[in-house]
Write a protein that holds these residues in place. Sequence first.
Motif, PDB file in Angstrom:
ATOM      1  N   HIS A  55      36.161  36.259  12.680  1.00 39.17           N
ATOM      2  CA  HIS A  55      37.037  35.195  13.549  1.00 39.17           C
ATOM      3  C   HIS A  55      37.500  35.348  14.881  1.00 39.17           C
ATOM      4  O   HIS A  55      37.280  36.946  14.832  1.00 39.17           O
ATOM      5  N   HIS A  56      36.463  35.030  15.526  1.00 39.87           N
ATOM      6  CA  HIS A  56      37.033  35.121  17.008  1.00 39.87           C
ATOM      7  C   HIS A  56      38.191  35.398  18.022  1.00 39.87           C
ATOM      8  O   HIS A  56      38.422  35.457  19.029  1.00 39.87           O
ATOM      9  N   GLY A  57      38.829  34.037  16.680  1.00 42.56           N
ATOM     10  CA  GLY A  57      40.271  33.625  18.143  1.00 42.56           C
ATOM     11  C   GLY A  57      41.521  34.074  16.627  1.00 42.56           C
ATOM     12  O   GLY A  57      42.610  33.716  17.399  1.00 42.56           O
ATOM     13  N   ASN A  58      41.512  33.769  15.559  1.00 38.63           N
ATOM     14  CA  ASN A  58      42.449  34.264  14.958  1.00 38.63           C
ATOM     15  C   ASN A  58      42.645  35.538  14.101  1.00 38.63           C
ATOM     16  O   ASN A  58      41.575  36.065  13.863  1.00 38.63           O
ATOM     17  N   GLU A  59      43.763  36.617  14.013  1.00 41.01           N
ATOM     18  CA  GLU A  59      43.803  37.652  12.540  1.00 41.01           C
ATOM     19  C   GLU A  59      44.191  36.425  11.543  1.00 41.01           C
ATOM     20  O   GLU A  59      44.756  35.646  11.507  1.00 41.01           O
ATOM     21  N   GLU A  60      43.568  36.764  10.534  1.00 48.39           N
ATOM     22  CA  GLU A  60      43.471  37.167   9.214  1.00 48.39           C
ATOM     23  C   GLU A  60      43.867  37.858   7.846  1.00 48.39           C
ATOM     24  O   GLU A  60      43.999  39.666   8.224  1.00 48.39           O
ATOM     25  N   SER A 112      46.560  33.086   8.143  1.00 46.69           N
ATOM     26  CA  SER A 112      46.333  33.656   9.416  1.00 46.69           C
ATOM     27  C   SER A 112      46.946  32.795  10.368  1.00 46.69           C
ATOM     28  O   SER A 112      48.285  32.297  10.365  1.00 46.69           O
ATOM     29  N   THR A 113      46.301  33.321  12.000  1.00 47.17           N
ATOM     30  CA  THR A 113      46.966  32.873  12.748  1.00 47.17           C
ATOM     31  C   THR A 113      46.925  31.747  13.077  1.00 47.17           C
ATOM     32  O   THR A 113      45.462  31.274  12.745  1.00 47.17           O
ATOM     33  N   LEU A 114      47.225  30.802  14.060  1.00 46.77           N
ATOM     34  CA  LEU A 114      45.954  28.996  14.121  1.00 46.77           C
ATOM     35  C   LEU A 114      46.393  29.089  15.347  1.00 46.77           C
ATOM     36  O   LEU A 114      46.776  27.998  16.114  1.00 46.77           O
ATOM     37  N   LEU A 115      45.798  30.018  16.468  1.00 46.99           N
ATOM     38  CA  LEU A 115      45.075  29.784  17.622  1.00 46.99           C
ATOM     39  C   LEU A 115      43.806  29.243  17.633  1.00 46.99           C
ATOM     40  O   LEU A 115      43.050  28.878  16.732  1.00 46.99           O
ATOM     41  N   MET A 116      44.377  28.140  18.842  1.00 45.94           N
ATOM     42  CA  MET A 116      42.490  27.238  19.019  1.00 45.94           C
ATOM     43  C   MET A 116      42.160  26.959  20.403  1.00 45.94           C
ATOM     44  O   MET A 116      43.031  27.471  21.305  1.00 45.94           O
ATOM     45  N   PRO A 117      41.125  27.239  21.122  1.00 43.65           N
ATOM     46  CA  PRO A 117      40.134  27.146  19.875  1.00 43.65           C
ATOM     47  C   PRO A 117      39.611  27.834  19.603  1.00 43.65           C
ATOM     48  O   PRO A 117      40.059  29.063  19.621  1.00 43.65           O
ATOM     49  N   GLU A 118      39.138  27.866  18.006  1.00 45.18           N
ATOM     50  CA  GLU A 118      38.316  29.063  16.884  1.00 45.18           C
ATOM     51  C   GLU A 118      36.960  29.239  16.868  1.00 45.18           C
ATOM     52  O   GLU A 118      35.926  28.407  17.072  1.00 45.18           O
ATOM     53  N   SER A 125      23.951  34.856   8.353  1.00 45.40           N
ATOM     54  CA  SER A 125      23.088  33.255   8.306  1.00 45.40           C
ATOM     55  C   SER A 125      22.938  32.988   9.813  1.00 45.40           C
ATOM     56  O   SER A 125      22.042  32.732  10.048  1.00 45.40           O
ATOM     57  N   GLY A 126      23.290  33.983  10.666  1.00 48.59           N
ATOM     58  CA  GLY A 126      23.137  34.287  12.035  1.00 48.59           C
ATOM     59  C   GLY A 126      23.398  32.302  12.759  1.00 48.59           C
ATOM     60  O   GLY A 126      23.682  31.969  13.034  1.00 48.59           O
ATOM     61  N   LYS A 127      24.898  31.802  11.667  1.00 45.03           N
ATOM     62  CA  LYS A 127      25.173  30.693  12.449  1.00 45.03           C
ATOM     63  C   LYS A 127      27.260  31.063  13.288  1.00 45.03           C
ATOM     64  O   LYS A 127      27.609  32.082  12.867  1.00 45.03           O
ATOM     65  N   VAL A 128      27.064  29.985  13.963  1.00 46.42           N
ATOM     66  CA  VAL A 128      28.374  29.990  14.589  1.00 46.42           C
ATOM     67  C   VAL A 128      29.477  28.838  14.854  1.00 46.42           C
ATOM     68  O   VAL A 128      27.822  27.886  14.719  1.00 46.42           O
ATOM     69  N   SER A 129      29.971  29.144  14.440  1.00 45.22           N
ATOM     70  CA  SER A 129      30.725  27.176  14.477  1.00 45.22           C
ATOM     71  C   SER A 129      32.104  27.299  16.019  1.00 45.22           C
ATOM     72  O   SER A 129      32.506  28.483  15.553  1.00 45.22           O
ATOM     73  N   ALA A 130      32.224  26.626  16.246  1.00 41.04           N
ATOM     74  CA  ALA A 130      33.350  26.202  17.392  1.00 41.04           C
ATOM     75  C   ALA A 130      34.744  24.937  16.805  1.00 41.04           C
ATOM     76  O   ALA A 130      34.036  23.854  16.605  1.00 41.04           O
ATOM     77  N   THR A 131      35.776  24.810  16.823  1.00 35.99           N
ATOM     78  CA  THR A 131      37.130  24.536  16.445  1.00 35.99           C
ATOM     79  C   THR A 131      38.132  24.095  17.700  1.00 35.99           C
ATOM     80  O   THR A 131      38.298  24.470  17.469  1.00 35.99           O
ATOM     81  N   SER A 132      37.853  22.234  17.935  1.00 32.01           N
ATOM     82  CA  SER A 132      38.916  22.414  17.652  1.00 32.01           C
ATOM     83  C   SER A 132      40.367  21.502  17.686  1.00 32.01           C
ATOM     84  O   SER A 132      40.108  20.979  16.363  1.00 32.01           O
TER      85      SER A 132
END
Length: 154
Positions: A55-60, A112-118, A125-132
Amino acid sequence: MEIFNLHGDVWNEEVEHEGFQFKDAHVGARIGAELIGGSMYEVPSGKKLWPYHIHHGNEEWAIVVRGRAALRTPEGERELVEGDVACFPRGKAGAHQLINRSDEPVRVLMLSTLLMPEIIEYPDSGKVSATSPADGRLFRARIGDPALDYWDGE
């Protein structure tokens, strides 16, 4: 005030996919949380909970409520037992995955913190996703796909 019992058997969904399987209770939503997300997962013997991810935006945090789970991190694998708490900081140092290598189901409360975007990265697998927060998932792509120029398509 809403109450949720971590030892109950109330689930929102069940997921199964090639080596991954779990039940999920949306604890945070059930108790009206706004700033901290929480889900309780039950993972059967021999199954994984989610792919290895960052997670690049949130701590878990992971709190083992019942049983034992193998925790995979950049430092290797170690066993978590009932009552153990682990923190996954933002960024590559916080990469993690839980695997049930025991003979019994394991229950883990993930907070988890709920910071956005995430932005979530999946190193295996080399994937990345972004959520707003407004629009949900913005994209899911593979790292290393041809880079686009800033002005591409404008």
